[in-house]
Design an enzyme around this catalytic site. Structure first.
Site, mmCIF file in Angstrom:
data_model
loop_
_atom_site.group_PDB
_atom_site.id
_atom_site.type_symbol
_atom_site.label_atom_id
_atom_site.label_comp_id
_atom_site.label_asym_id
_atom_site.label_seq_id
_atom_site.Cartn_x
_atom_site.Cartn_y
_atom_site.Cartn_z
ATOM 1 C CB ILE A 153 -0.979 -0.027 1.212
ATOM 2 C CG1 ILE A 153 -2.204 0.819 0.968
ATOM 3 C CG2 ILE A 153 -0.281 0.362 2.503
ATOM 4 C CD1 ILE A 153 -3.333 0.578 1.957
ATOM 5 C CD GLN A 181 7.711 -9.335 11.696
ATOM 6 O OE1 GLN A 181 8.649 -9.644 12.425
ATOM 7 N NE2 GLN A 181 6.799 -10.186 11.287
ATOM 8 C CG HIS A 189 5.314 -9.332 5.217
ATOM 9 N ND1 HIS A 189 4.961 -9.423 6.548
ATOM 10 C CD2 HIS A 189 6.007 -8.174 5.098
ATOM 11 C CE1 HIS A 189 5.430 -8.369 7.201
ATOM 12 N NE2 HIS A 189 6.073 -7.589 6.350
HETATM 13 P P1 5GP Z 1 6.938 -4.804 7.447
HETATM 14 O O1 5GP Z 1 7.200 -3.398 7.913
HETATM 15 O O2 5GP Z 1 6.186 -5.603 8.491
HETATM 16 O O3 5GP Z 1 8.131 -5.526 6.925
HETATM 17 O O4 5GP Z 1 6.005 -4.668 6.174
HETATM 18 C C1 5GP Z 1 4.635 -4.459 6.229
HETATM 19 C C2 5GP Z 1 4.245 -3.851 4.917
HETATM 20 O O5 5GP Z 1 2.843 -3.953 4.782
HETATM 21 C C3 5GP Z 1 4.604 -2.368 4.782
HETATM 22 O O6 5GP Z 1 5.473 -2.195 3.661
HETATM 23 C C4 5GP Z 1 3.255 -1.687 4.593
HETATM 24 O O7 5GP Z 1 3.301 -0.609 3.677
HETATM 25 C C5 5GP Z 1 2.373 -2.814 4.117
HETATM 26 N N1 5GP Z 1 0.971 -2.662 4.479
HETATM 27 C C6 5GP Z 1 0.494 -2.312 5.690
HETATM 28 N N2 5GP Z 1 -0.846 -2.296 5.670
HETATM 29 C C7 5GP Z 1 -1.220 -2.645 4.413
HETATM 30 C C8 5GP Z 1 -2.496 -2.794 3.770
HETATM 31 O O8 5GP Z 1 -3.559 -2.614 4.361
HETATM 32 N N3 5GP Z 1 -2.479 -3.161 2.459
HETATM 33 C C9 5GP Z 1 -1.313 -3.372 1.781
HETATM 34 N N4 5GP Z 1 -1.432 -3.721 0.508
HETATM 35 N N5 5GP Z 1 -0.106 -3.244 2.354
HETATM 36 C C10 5GP Z 1 -0.056 -2.881 3.648
#
Ligand code: 5GP
Ligand code: ZN
Length: 122
Positions: free
Chosen positions: A39, A102, A108
């Site tokens: 997103i 994270q 993911h």
């Molecule tokens: P992390 O920071 O845990 O490695 O990555 C989580 C990712 O999920 C982030 O890059 C963030 O932009 C994405 N993200 C968070 N909420 C949503 C959502 O509701 N939809 C989508 N498509 N991505 C999301």
């Protein structure tokens, strides 16, 4: 990671994306995984690849999840090619825990490409 939800469904954002209770731009899905656009893209191509099975993160991986994980990584090059970033190069990232930032505790893999990526990362 004990304070994070470990069960599927429930409060997990990505489980809701899998179940299509929250809209997302899904680019690929099969019986084991889903890939969708981040997103808040950090590069022209920024996909998230997730197993359908709820796994909180790398630290929680179990031997019986071998299939989910290997399938996800075996699918990744195909998605990179389809998105046109295979030739120039791309980066795959799995953030784990606080220091890595994270923010969603459903395993993911970020797939980033379409621009020159700096190293070391911030
Ligand atoms: P992390 O920071 O845990 O490695 O990555 C989580 C990712 O999920 C982030 O890059 C963030 O932009 C994405 N993200 C968070 N909420 C949503 C959502 O509701 N939809 C989508 N498509 N991505 C999301
Ligand atoms: Zn989940």
């Amino acid at each position: 990671m004990a304070e994070q939800p470990t069960g599927g469904g429930g409060d997990c954002l990505f489980c809701k994306i899998i179940e299509k209770k929250i809209p997302s731009k899904i680019v690929y899905e099969d019986e084991k995984m889903v890939a969708f656009e981040d997103i808040q893209p950090q590069a022209p191509v920024h996909l998230l690849l997730i197993p359908r099975k709820h796994i909180s993160g790398l630290l929680d991986l179990q031997p019986e999840e071998r299939e989910e994980i290997s399938h996800l990584f075996l699918t990744l090059p195909r998605l990179a090619r389809e998105k046109g970033i295979a030739e120039r190069g791309f980066r795959t990232v799995v953030n784990s825990g606080k220091d890595a930032g994270q923010s969603v505790f459903h395993l993911h893999v970020h797939l980033l490409g379409g621009r020159s990526l700096r190293w070391p990362p911030g």
